[in-house]
Design a protein around this motif. Structure first.
Motif, PDB file in Angstrom:
ATOM      1  N   VAL A 198       0.864  -1.181   0.000  1.00 44.40           N
ATOM      2  CA  VAL A 198       0.000   0.000   0.000  1.00 44.40           C
ATOM      3  C   VAL A 198       0.899   1.229   0.000  1.00 44.40           C
ATOM      4  O   VAL A 198       1.771   1.361   0.869  1.00 44.40           O
ATOM      5  CB  VAL A 198      -0.924   0.021   1.232  1.00 44.40           C
ATOM      6  CG1 VAL A 198      -1.822   1.250   1.207  1.00 44.40           C
ATOM      7  CG2 VAL A 198      -1.759  -1.250   1.296  1.00 44.40           C
ATOM      8  N   LEU A 199       0.712   2.117  -0.958  1.00 41.89           N
ATOM      9  CA  LEU A 199       1.536   3.315  -1.016  1.00 41.89           C
ATOM     10  C   LEU A 199       0.784   4.432  -1.727  1.00 41.89           C
ATOM     11  O   LEU A 199      -0.226   4.200  -2.392  1.00 41.89           O
ATOM     12  CB  LEU A 199       2.867   3.048  -1.722  1.00 41.89           C
ATOM     13  CG  LEU A 199       2.866   2.848  -3.247  1.00 41.89           C
ATOM     14  CD1 LEU A 199       4.289   2.962  -3.765  1.00 41.89           C
ATOM     15  CD2 LEU A 199       2.315   1.496  -3.644  1.00 41.89           C
ATOM     16  N   ALA A 200       1.267   5.631  -1.537  1.00 37.23           N
ATOM     17  CA  ALA A 200       0.769   6.803  -2.253  1.00 37.23           C
ATOM     18  C   ALA A 200       1.881   7.326  -3.159  1.00 37.23           C
ATOM     19  O   ALA A 200       3.055   7.023  -2.950  1.00 37.23           O
ATOM     20  CB  ALA A 200       0.328   7.884  -1.271  1.00 37.23           C
ATOM     21  N   LEU A 201       1.513   8.087  -4.157  1.00 38.77           N
ATOM     22  CA  LEU A 201       2.480   8.693  -5.079  1.00 38.77           C
ATOM     23  C   LEU A 201       3.323   7.639  -5.781  1.00 38.77           C
ATOM     24  O   LEU A 201       4.516   7.811  -6.022  1.00 38.77           O
ATOM     25  CB  LEU A 201       3.387   9.685  -4.327  1.00 38.77           C
ATOM     26  CG  LEU A 201       2.671  10.808  -3.573  1.00 38.77           C
ATOM     27  CD1 LEU A 201       3.659  11.585  -2.709  1.00 38.77           C
ATOM     28  CD2 LEU A 201       1.972  11.744  -4.541  1.00 38.77           C
ATOM     29  N   GLY A 202       2.697   6.522  -6.121  1.00 40.15           N
ATOM     30  CA  GLY A 202       3.430   5.416  -6.717  1.00 40.15           C
ATOM     31  C   GLY A 202       4.072   5.726  -8.051  1.00 40.15           C
ATOM     32  O   GLY A 202       5.029   5.065  -8.454  1.00 40.15           O
ATOM     33  N   ASP A 203       3.586   6.750  -8.764  1.00 40.27           N
ATOM     34  CA  ASP A 203       4.141   7.089 -10.079  1.00 40.27           C
ATOM     35  C   ASP A 203       5.284   8.101 -10.009  1.00 40.27           C
ATOM     36  O   ASP A 203       5.843   8.470 -11.048  1.00 40.27           O
ATOM     37  CB  ASP A 203       3.035   7.641 -10.981  1.00 40.27           C
ATOM     38  CG  ASP A 203       1.999   6.580 -11.338  1.00 40.27           C
ATOM     39  OD1 ASP A 203       2.388   5.406 -11.463  1.00 40.27           O
ATOM     40  OD2 ASP A 203       0.811   6.930 -11.476  1.00 40.27           O
ATOM     41  N   THR A 204       5.622   8.540  -8.820  1.00 38.09           N
ATOM     42  CA  THR A 204       6.733   9.487  -8.666  1.00 38.09           C
ATOM     43  C   THR A 204       8.042   8.858  -9.122  1.00 38.09           C
ATOM     44  O   THR A 204       8.330   7.695  -8.808  1.00 38.09           O
ATOM     45  CB  THR A 204       6.870   9.910  -7.191  1.00 38.09           C
ATOM     46  OG1 THR A 204       5.704  10.625  -6.797  1.00 38.09           O
ATOM     47  CG2 THR A 204       8.086  10.797  -6.990  1.00 38.09           C
ATOM     48  N   ARG A 205       8.842   9.632  -9.849  1.00 36.97           N
ATOM     49  CA  ARG A 205      10.147   9.145 -10.312  1.00 36.97           C
ATOM     50  C   ARG A 205      11.215   9.442  -9.262  1.00 36.97           C
ATOM     51  O   ARG A 205      11.251  10.546  -8.682  1.00 36.97           O
ATOM     52  CB  ARG A 205      10.529   9.812 -11.630  1.00 36.97           C
ATOM     53  CG  ARG A 205       9.621   9.436 -12.795  1.00 36.97           C
ATOM     54  CD  ARG A 205       9.895   8.027 -13.255  1.00 36.97           C
ATOM     55  NE  ARG A 205       8.942   7.574 -14.271  1.00 36.97           N
ATOM     56  CZ  ARG A 205       9.006   6.399 -14.858  1.00 36.97           C
ATOM     57  NH1 ARG A 205       9.992   5.552 -14.544  1.00 36.97           N
ATOM     58  NH2 ARG A 205       8.107   6.035 -15.751  1.00 36.97           N
ATOM     59  N   VAL A 206      12.071   8.464  -9.024  1.00 38.11           N
ATOM     60  CA  VAL A 206      13.052   8.568  -7.944  1.00 38.11           C
ATOM     61  C   VAL A 206      14.422   8.145  -8.457  1.00 38.11           C
ATOM     62  O   VAL A 206      14.597   7.018  -8.928  1.00 38.11           O
ATOM     63  CB  VAL A 206      12.661   7.676  -6.747  1.00 38.11           C
ATOM     64  CG1 VAL A 206      13.700   7.794  -5.635  1.00 38.11           C
ATOM     65  CG2 VAL A 206      11.276   8.039  -6.230  1.00 38.11           C
ATOM     66  N   ARG A 207      15.392   9.034  -8.371  1.00 36.77           N
ATOM     67  CA  ARG A 207      16.783   8.648  -8.627  1.00 36.77           C
ATOM     68  C   ARG A 207      17.418   8.215  -7.312  1.00 36.77           C
ATOM     69  O   ARG A 207      17.071   8.729  -6.241  1.00 36.77           O
ATOM     70  CB  ARG A 207      17.575   9.791  -9.234  1.00 36.77           C
ATOM     71  CG  ARG A 207      17.219  10.075 -10.699  1.00 36.77           C
ATOM     72  CD  ARG A 207      18.276  10.925 -11.366  1.00 36.77           C
ATOM     73  NE  ARG A 207      17.894  11.351 -12.700  1.00 36.77           N
ATOM     74  CZ  ARG A 207      18.121  10.638 -13.806  1.00 36.77           C
ATOM     75  NH1 ARG A 207      18.755   9.479 -13.710  1.00 36.77           N
ATOM     76  NH2 ARG A 207      17.746  11.100 -14.979  1.00 36.77           N
ATOM     77  N   THR A 208      18.354   7.295  -7.392  1.00 33.38           N
ATOM     78  CA  THR A 208      18.991   6.754  -6.195  1.00 33.38           C
ATOM     79  C   THR A 208      20.507   6.771  -6.358  1.00 33.38           C
ATOM     80  O   THR A 208      21.046   6.973  -7.456  1.00 33.38           O
ATOM     81  CB  THR A 208      18.538   5.302  -5.938  1.00 33.38           C
ATOM     82  OG1 THR A 208      19.008   4.458  -6.998  1.00 33.38           O
ATOM     83  CG2 THR A 208      17.019   5.210  -5.831  1.00 33.38           C
ATOM     84  N   VAL A 209      21.180   6.523  -5.237  1.00 36.31           N
ATOM     85  CA  VAL A 209      22.636   6.357  -5.239  1.00 36.31           C
ATOM     86  C   VAL A 209      22.980   5.425  -4.089  1.00 36.31           C
ATOM     87  O   VAL A 209      22.344   5.453  -3.033  1.00 36.31           O
ATOM     88  CB  VAL A 209      23.357   7.714  -5.083  1.00 36.31           C
ATOM     89  CG1 VAL A 209      22.981   8.411  -3.786  1.00 36.31           C
ATOM     90  CG2 VAL A 209      24.873   7.534  -5.169  1.00 36.31           C
ATOM     91  N   ALA A 210      23.968   4.574  -4.287  1.00 36.78           N
ATOM     92  CA  ALA A 210      24.390   3.651  -3.237  1.00 36.78           C
ATOM     93  C   ALA A 210      25.140   4.403  -2.147  1.00 36.78           C
ATOM     94  O   ALA A 210      25.916   5.334  -2.418  1.00 36.78           O
ATOM     95  CB  ALA A 210      25.278   2.552  -3.817  1.00 36.78           C
ATOM     96  N   LEU A 211      24.914   4.002  -0.906  1.00 37.30           N
ATOM     97  CA  LEU A 211      25.578   4.646   0.229  1.00 37.30           C
ATOM     98  C   LEU A 211      27.097   4.603   0.085  1.00 37.30           C
ATOM     99  O   LEU A 211      27.784   5.595   0.362  1.00 37.30           O
ATOM    100  CB  LEU A 211      25.142   3.952   1.523  1.00 37.30           C
ATOM    101  CG  LEU A 211      25.794   4.417   2.817  1.00 37.30           C
ATOM    102  CD1 LEU A 211      25.499   5.892   3.077  1.00 37.30           C
ATOM    103  CD2 LEU A 211      25.306   3.561   3.992  1.00 37.30           C
ATOM    104  N   GLU A 212      27.620   3.477  -0.365  1.00 36.91           N
ATOM    105  CA  GLU A 212      29.074   3.356  -0.496  1.00 36.91           C
ATOM    106  C   GLU A 212      29.618   4.334  -1.531  1.00 36.91           C
ATOM    107  O   GLU A 212      30.739   4.847  -1.399  1.00 36.91           O
ATOM    108  CB  GLU A 212      29.447   1.923  -0.882  1.00 36.91           C
ATOM    109  CG  GLU A 212      29.274   0.898   0.228  1.00 36.91           C
ATOM    110  CD  GLU A 212      27.815   0.593   0.542  1.00 36.91           C
ATOM    111  OE1 GLU A 212      26.942   0.914  -0.317  1.00 36.91           O
ATOM    112  OE2 GLU A 212      27.542   0.064   1.627  1.00 36.91           O
ATOM    113  N   GLU A 213      28.824   4.624  -2.572  1.00 36.15           N
ATOM    114  CA  GLU A 213      29.271   5.576  -3.581  1.00 36.15           C
ATOM    115  C   GLU A 213      29.292   6.999  -3.031  1.00 36.15           C
ATOM    116  O   GLU A 213      30.168   7.800  -3.390  1.00 36.15           O
ATOM    117  CB  GLU A 213      28.367   5.478  -4.810  1.00 36.15           C
ATOM    118  CG  GLU A 213      28.531   4.156  -5.553  1.00 36.15           C
ATOM    119  CD  GLU A 213      27.568   4.000  -6.712  1.00 36.15           C
ATOM    120  OE1 GLU A 213      27.981   3.436  -7.745  1.00 36.15           O
ATOM    121  OE2 GLU A 213      26.404   4.434  -6.599  1.00 36.15           O
TER     122      GLU A 213
END
Length: 447
Positions: A187-202
């Motif tokens: 169950v979530l809201a704003l499911g179509d939002t685009r999200v960029r990520t980065v690894a913690l180690e990077e």
């Protein structure tokens, strides 16, 4: 090391680096990366117990950033420090948290102190797409601090990571795992939002490159992977990473319901909790989490990792799944405890006569029946309220356990027939004791 890259003699001692927020998600990774690279690292945090539990052998300095409002406040903390990495941050205001004080005012005072402290460089961990006109105080204060650092003429590097994926889970990462660990459905809201990520180690590697001089002064760089999954896709990827089967359904809630839930999280923030779902996190998601992946490509000649490669680099363990489930279960358990004890006390006060009648025929003198009911009801209400407050949750749980055991012992001595009551009023106390014990165990963690 920094001393060699900046033209210092080869036998110059390693630079001494002060990491703000050194036991946080990003800060702890930076500490490990810098320590492994041979730097002398000092951590700064406000909670001594959490700091020593995270890095018992690290050199620590303790201060509350929200109270470092002048250059004079900073000077003792900067003594002997060559480089400072600011990995501290506050999502939004709450009990003990002040966004403006921590992310803007303390930084402005730091920059003033740095001019005369001998500090060689400041590395600021900020956020992508921050502007003075941003929709959240979190982004606005980051933007103001960044702009002031650029204008200060101090040697600096500003890193702007997207949503950070790491082994530990706080803030946005904790929210994703909580959603991913839901039983049966997501169950979530704003499911179509685009999200960029980065690894913690990077992020930690980029911070080390900023410290050792690989990144030149004045660098302002986004740290973002090349792919832009939707929030729905990201949650499902994390669910698979945790080893859970695909959900039976993904339920997209209207944004309005998500905002109501976030407001409830805001209230919990003022009770000392830091739930991952609050108004700021909802607004950040609504705006989308971006960043320019080309920044890192220009510096390193390659892209940062995708969601798939970031998750593959840190295979989930049983502990990760248990932590995600605990994050999902703990708020529910606390709510149940609070409602159970509040209801118990309120019902007793609502009909004192009927509650006192239960004690009739017991060894307790009749004149004590009403006082015993009133006292017990008030204790129940007090414990029900206290368990909702972060700093009181453990004492409240211990109080619930002690009160329950005392109630069982008293009932056994005074009204032993209650054990045979068909509704089982005494038997039902035992699982309540177990629930309080579980909450007392799970409600620890960093503050």
């Amino acid at each position: 090391m920094y001393s060699r890259r900046s033209g210092q003699p080869a036998d110059t001692p390693p630079a001494r680096v002060l990491v703000l927020g050194a036991y946080g998600l990003i800060g702890s990774a930076v500490v490990r990366e810098l320590g492994g690279a041979g730097f002398t690292v000092t951590g700064l945090g406000r909670n001594r117990r959490t700091a020593l539990r995270t890095f018992p052998d690290l050199d620590w300095r303790f201060a509350d950033l929200s109270r470092l409002a002048t250059a004079e406040d900073w000077r003792p903390l900067l003594h002997g420090i060559d480089i400072l990495v600011n990995a501290a941050g506050v999502l939004q205001d709450g009990a003990g948290d002040d966004v403006v004080a921590v992310q803007r005012d303390a930084m402005l005072a730091l920059y003033q102190a740095a001019r005369t402290s001998g500090l060689r460089r400041i590395v600021q961990v900020s956020a992508p797409v921050v502007t003075p006109a941003a929709s959240t105080a979190f982004y606005r204060t980051k933007a103001e601090a960044d702009a002031a650092l650029v204008a200060s003429a101090l040697d600096h590097v500003i890193l702007r990571p997207a949503l950070v994926l790491g082994r530990d889970a706080y803030g946005g990462t904790a929210l994703l795992r909580l959603l991913a660990a839901m039983p049966g459905v997501v169950v979530l809201a704003l499911g179509d939002t685009r999200v960029r990520t980065v690894a913690l180690e990077e992020v930690a590697v980029a911070a080390r490159m900023a410290v050792d001089g690989t990144l030149p002064s004045g660098t302002v760089i986004d740290l973002a992977g090349p792919d832009t999954p939707t929030l729905r896709e990201l949650v499902l990827a994390i669910r698979a990473w945790l080893g859970l089967p695909p959900p039976l359904a993904v339920i997209d809630l209207p944004a309005g319901i998500g905002r109501v839930s976030a407001r409830a999280g805001d209230l919990l923030g003022y009770l000392g909790w830091r739930p991952p779902l609050r108004s700021t996190s909802m607004q950040v998601l609504a705006d989308g989490i971006g960043g320019d992946p080309a920044d890192w490509r220009r510096v390193a000649g390659r892209d940062l990792g995708t969601v798939a490669t970031s998750l593959a680099a840190m295979p989930a363990t049983a502990a990760d799944l248990m932590a995600a489930r605990a994050a999902l279960a703990l708020p529910l358990a606390i709510k149940l405890l609070a409602l159970f004890w509040l209801a118990s006390g309120i019902i007793g006060l609502a009909d004192i006569g009927a509650a006192a009648q239960v004690l009739s025929g017991s060894a307790l003198p009749s004149g004590w029946h009403v006082p015993a009911v009133v006292t017990g009801s008030l204790v129940d209400i007090g414990l029900g309220l206290a368990v909702a407050v972060r700093r009181l949750v453990r004492p409240a749980c211990l109080g619930m356990i002690a009160t329950s055991i005392a109630d069982l012992a008293g009932a056994t001595l005074l009204v032993p027939g209650l054990w045979a009551d068909p509704l089982g009023p005494l038997v039902k106390v035992v699982p309540a004791i177990a629930l309080a014990a579980i909450v007392a165990l799970l409600a620890g963690g960093r503050r």
